[in-house]
Scaffold this motif. Structure first.
Motif, short mmCIF file in Angstrom:
data_model
loop_
_atom_site.label_atom_id
_atom_site.label_comp_id
_atom_site.label_asym_id
_atom_site.label_seq_id
_atom_site.Cartn_x
_atom_site.Cartn_y
_atom_site.Cartn_z
N ALA A 139 -8.92 -7.78 9.25
CA ALA A 139 -8.73 -6.43 9.79
C ALA A 139 -7.45 -6.02 10.31
O ALA A 139 -7.04 -4.83 10.12
N ILE A 140 -6.65 -7.09 10.32
CA ILE A 140 -5.35 -6.84 10.78
C ILE A 140 -4.44 -7.64 9.78
O ILE A 140 -4.90 -9.30 9.79
N SER A 141 -3.55 -7.38 9.06
CA SER A 141 -2.46 -8.12 8.36
C SER A 141 -1.19 -7.90 8.71
O SER A 141 -0.73 -6.76 8.45
N ILE A 142 -0.40 -8.67 9.13
CA ILE A 142 1.16 -8.49 9.45
C ILE A 142 1.85 -9.37 8.57
O ILE A 142 1.61 -10.70 8.73
N ARG A 143 3.10 -9.03 7.88
CA ARG A 143 3.85 -9.88 7.30
C ARG A 143 5.40 -9.38 7.70
O ARG A 143 5.66 -8.24 7.42
N ASP A 144 6.27 -10.20 8.12
CA ASP A 144 7.45 -10.40 8.19
C ASP A 144 7.74 -9.05 9.22
O ASP A 144 8.72 -8.16 8.98
N LEU A 145 7.10 -8.88 10.38
CA LEU A 145 7.18 -7.44 10.96
C LEU A 145 8.66 -7.72 11.85
O LEU A 145 8.49 -8.71 12.73
N ARG A 146 9.27 -6.75 11.91
CA ARG A 146 10.65 -6.65 12.67
C ARG A 146 10.72 -5.16 13.45
O ARG A 146 10.37 -4.13 12.80
N MET A 147 11.30 -5.54 14.53
CA MET A 147 11.47 -4.24 15.19
C MET A 147 12.89 -4.31 16.08
O MET A 147 13.16 -5.54 16.56
N ARG A 148 14.03 -3.28 15.82
CA ARG A 148 15.18 -3.53 16.41
C ARG A 148 15.38 -2.22 17.09
O ARG A 148 14.91 -0.91 16.93
N TYR A 149 15.68 -2.31 18.48
CA TYR A 149 16.10 -1.14 19.28
C TYR A 149 17.49 -1.05 19.39
O TYR A 149 18.24 -1.89 20.15
N GLY A 150 18.46 -0.32 18.78
CA GLY A 150 19.73 -0.29 18.72
C GLY A 150 20.37 -1.66 18.17
O GLY A 150 20.06 -1.91 16.79
N SER B 251 11.11 -2.82 9.99
CA SER B 251 10.61 -3.23 8.73
C SER B 251 9.47 -3.96 8.56
O SER B 251 8.97 -4.67 9.62
N GLY B 252 8.96 -4.54 7.71
CA GLY B 252 7.80 -5.55 7.37
C GLY B 252 6.72 -4.66 7.02
O GLY B 252 6.54 -3.49 6.82
N ASP B 253 5.40 -5.53 6.54
CA ASP B 253 4.26 -4.87 6.04
C ASP B 253 3.17 -5.12 7.12
O ASP B 253 2.91 -6.11 7.49
N VAL B 254 2.48 -4.10 7.33
CA VAL B 254 1.32 -3.88 8.33
C VAL B 254 0.03 -3.01 7.82
O VAL B 254 0.35 -2.07 7.28
N ASN B 255 -0.95 -3.87 7.75
CA ASN B 255 -2.25 -3.51 7.42
C ASN B 255 -3.40 -3.46 8.41
O ASN B 255 -3.67 -4.54 8.82
N VAL B 256 -3.80 -2.45 8.78
CA VAL B 256 -5.11 -2.28 9.83
C VAL B 256 -6.23 -1.35 9.33
O VAL B 256 -5.99 -0.46 8.78
N LEU B 257 -7.13 -2.28 9.09
CA LEU B 257 -8.46 -1.67 8.64
C LEU B 257 -8.06 -1.03 7.21
O LEU B 257 -8.47 0.16 6.83
N GLY B 258 -7.18 -1.67 6.36
CA GLY B 258 -6.92 -1.24 4.90
C GLY B 258 -5.86 -0.22 5.04
O GLY B 258 -5.52 0.61 3.97
N ILE B 259 -5.39 0.20 6.15
CA ILE B 259 -4.44 1.33 6.05
C ILE B 259 -3.15 1.10 6.78
O ILE B 259 -3.20 0.35 7.93
#
Length: 299
Positions: free
Chosen positions: A21-32, A75-83
């Motif tokens: 249902a959820i697939s996350i790969r190399d999820l990154r988040m930067r604030y400044g 950056s990174g790949d995120v898929n939630v319910l195919g989207i």
């Protein structure tokens, strides 16, 4: 709270060949210049209840907001319910239920009217009156939302989050303000949604007893990194959390920490020549495991 959409939800893949249902790969988040998420990888299987745990500031809220489509990732790949949530459509949103940590709106609506209004956006909604009874708001059905207590407002948030029978439900601290009876009823509801209806649930909570009861699997996020994922038993094995065996011998209450309580109990049975008096085996709880894991990460 769920965001209504006029389009009907798309059919879910069959469970036999369904992707996560959820697939996350190399999820990154930067604030400044500050990195909040550092390459998170995580799958949530369909029909699974997964609890995402972590101390304040670990990146849980940021992760959830990205999955819900409310925040753009670095950056990174995120898929939630195919989207990809960044490309979310109204049809996709109709398949997702969201219960936020806090939500203040619809003050002048009456409870029943608001739930009935939300029900209009879905092809097969739950019965509003029955749902109000399920979440413990039947007596407040004709009351204005602004006059609800904090706990009652939380129950309304839950009702709005599941009125459309979503495939995937995000629960952010869902039982804040619930009394013990309401919390127990809500836990039973989540268990039924998952086991009977096959709903996938991603839960964030600081109530470790709640996570231990509801979750099939636990994921632990610390300082923006996913440090562990698995069942409570698997996480306990990872940090070699010990069980405690207690018994009476020679008129004294004794206790011993051990990684193999079954072996210790058998040895006691053999040595004492029969049943072990006042035997009690306390296996590691989720709280023991979680705190031990945080200690390992800090050391």
């Amino acid at each position: 709270m769920v965001i209504p959409a006029a389009a009907p939800p798309a059919a879910a893949p069959s469970s036999g060949s369904a992707p996560p249902a959820i697939s996350i790969r190399d999820l990154r988040m930067r604030y400044g210049s500050r990195d909040v998420l550092h390459g998170v990888d995580l799958d949530v299987q369909r029909g699974e209840v997964l609890a995402l745990l972590g101390p304040n500031g670990a990146g849980k809220s940021t992760t959830i907001e990205i999955l819900e489509g409310f925040r753009r990732r670095s950056s990174g790949d995120v898929n939630v319910l195919g989207i990809d949530p960044e490309d979310a459509t109204d049809a996709w949103r109709a398949r997702v239920g969201i219960v936020m940590q806090s939500w203040r709106d619809h003050a002048r609506w009456r409870v029943r009217e608001l739930v009935e209004h939300f029900a209009l956006y879905y092809p097969a909604p739950r019965d509003p009156q029955e749902l109000l009874g399920t979440v413990g708001l039947a007596e407040q059905a004709d009351q204005e939302c602004a006059k609800l207590s904090g706990g009652q407002r939380r129950r309304l948030d839950v009702a709005l989050g599941i009125i459309g029978r979503p495939e995937l439900l995000f629960l952010d601290e869902p039982t804040t303000g619930f009394d013990p009876e309401a919390r127990r009823d809500f836990h039973s509801l989540v268990e039924r949604l998952s086991s009977v209806e096959g709903m996938t649930v991603l839960l964030t909570t600081h109530d470790l007893a709640e996570a231990e009861r509801l979750a099939d699997r636990i994921a632990v996020l610390v300082a923006g990194r996913l440090v562990a994922s698995g069942s409570i038993g698997e996480l306990a094995d990872r940090i070699r959390a010990q069980a405690e065996v207690r018994w009476s011998e020679g008129g004294e209450l004794r206790r011993q920490q051990t990684e193999d309580p079954s072996r210790l109990v058998w040895d006691l049975h053999t040595r004492l020549g029969g049943p072990v008096p006042d035997l009690e085996v306390r296996r590691p709880t989720l709280e023991d495991t979680y705190l031990g894991m945080l200690h390992q990460e800090e050391s």
